[in-house]
Design a protein around this motif. Structure first.
Motif, short mmCIF file in Angstrom:
data_model
loop_
_atom_site.label_atom_id
_atom_site.label_comp_id
_atom_site.label_asym_id
_atom_site.label_seq_id
_atom_site.Cartn_x
_atom_site.Cartn_y
_atom_site.Cartn_z
N UNK A 86 0.91 -1.14 0.16
CA UNK A 86 0.00 -0.18 -0.16
C UNK A 86 0.91 1.35 0.09
N UNK A 87 0.34 2.34 -0.65
CA UNK A 87 1.34 3.55 -0.80
C UNK A 87 0.31 4.65 -0.34
N UNK A 88 1.21 5.35 0.77
CA UNK A 88 0.29 6.70 1.21
C UNK A 88 1.10 7.92 0.76
N UNK A 89 0.40 9.03 0.35
CA UNK A 89 1.16 10.28 -0.06
C UNK A 89 0.51 11.25 1.09
N UNK A 90 1.41 11.75 1.79
CA UNK A 90 1.15 12.77 2.83
C UNK A 90 2.12 14.17 2.53
N UNK A 91 1.37 15.21 3.48
CA UNK A 91 2.11 16.39 3.53
C UNK A 91 2.57 16.59 5.10
N UNK A 92 3.66 17.42 5.33
CA UNK A 92 3.99 17.64 6.68
C UNK A 92 4.46 19.12 6.82
N UNK A 93 4.23 19.91 7.82
CA UNK A 93 4.47 21.19 7.84
C UNK A 93 5.79 21.21 8.94
N UNK A 94 6.92 21.82 8.46
CA UNK A 94 7.92 21.99 9.37
C UNK A 94 7.97 23.42 9.91
N UNK A 95 7.34 23.62 10.75
CA UNK A 95 6.78 25.12 11.34
C UNK A 95 8.15 25.55 12.08
N UNK A 96 8.63 26.63 11.68
CA UNK A 96 9.87 27.19 12.34
C UNK A 96 9.64 28.64 12.72
N UNK A 97 9.72 29.01 13.88
CA UNK A 97 9.35 30.24 14.17
C UNK A 97 10.50 31.28 14.09
N UNK A 98 10.47 32.52 14.68
CA UNK A 98 11.47 33.57 14.47
C UNK A 98 12.66 33.47 15.12
N UNK A 99 12.58 32.50 16.22
CA UNK A 99 13.74 32.04 17.08
C UNK A 99 14.36 30.98 16.64
#
Length: 139
Positions: free
Chosen positions: A2-15
Motif C-alpha cells: 500500500x502507498x500513502x502520500x502525505x504532506x507535513x509542515x515543518x513550522x519554524x518560528x522567528x527564534x
C-alpha cells in the motif's frame, strides 16, 4: 504494498524553534511528528497542508519552500511525505488531534522519539543552519 502520500509542515518560528506534535492515537501513539496528513484526490500539496493544519491545529500557516520529499517503507505501507518549511500566520494553535506539542530548538530536536520518516527531516534540520522566520509565501 500500500502507498500513502502525505504532506507535513515543518513550522519554524522567528527564534529558529521547530514545532513538534505528539501522536495521541494508533500504532504510533506517543511518537512525535511534524503536523500534516494525507492528500486528497485533486489537492495540491499546499492545499492539503493548509487543510490538514486547520483540521489538526485550528491554525493558518504560510507555506514556504519544499524542504524534502521523504520516501519511507513502514511495515505495512510505503509513505511519500512532502515536507514544507512553514510559519504560523498568527501564532494561534489548538491541539485538536495531538496529545502534546513542543517548540524545540535545533539542538533539542533529538530529545523526543520521532516517527521514522520524520527522523530524516530532523537529521537535515540538525545539520543545516536555521533560517529563522525565512518563509516566503507561495501558493
Amino acid at each position: 504494498m500500500k502507498r500513502i502520500e502525505v504532506v507535513a509542515a515543518v513550522v519554524i518560528d522567528g527564534q529558529g524553534r521547530v514545532f513538534a506534535t505528539q501522536r495521541g492515537y494508533g500504532d504510533w501513539k506517543d511518537w512525535w511528528e511534524f503536523p500534516g496528513g494525507k492528500m486528497e484526490a485533486g489537492e495540491t500539496p499546499q492545499e492539503a497542508l493548509r487543510r490538514e493544519i486547520r483540521e489538526e491545529l485550528d491554525a493558518e500557516i504560510e507555506i514556504g519552500e519544499l524542504l524534502r520529499t521523504v520516501d519511507y517503507d513502514y511495515p505495512d505501507f510505503h509513505l511519500t511525505m512532502h515536507c514544507f518549511r512553514c510559519r504560523l500566520a498568527d501564532g494561534h494553535v489548538s491541539l485538536l488531534e495531538h496529545e502534546a506539542a513542543r517548540w524545540l530548538m535545533p539542538d533539542q530536536l533529538k530529545s523526543v522519539r520521532w516517527l521514522p520518516a520524520d527522523e530524516e527531516i530532523i537529521d537535515d534540520l540538525s545539520e543545516a543552519p536555521q533560517n529563522a522566520g525565512g518563509v516566503a509565501k507561495s501558493e
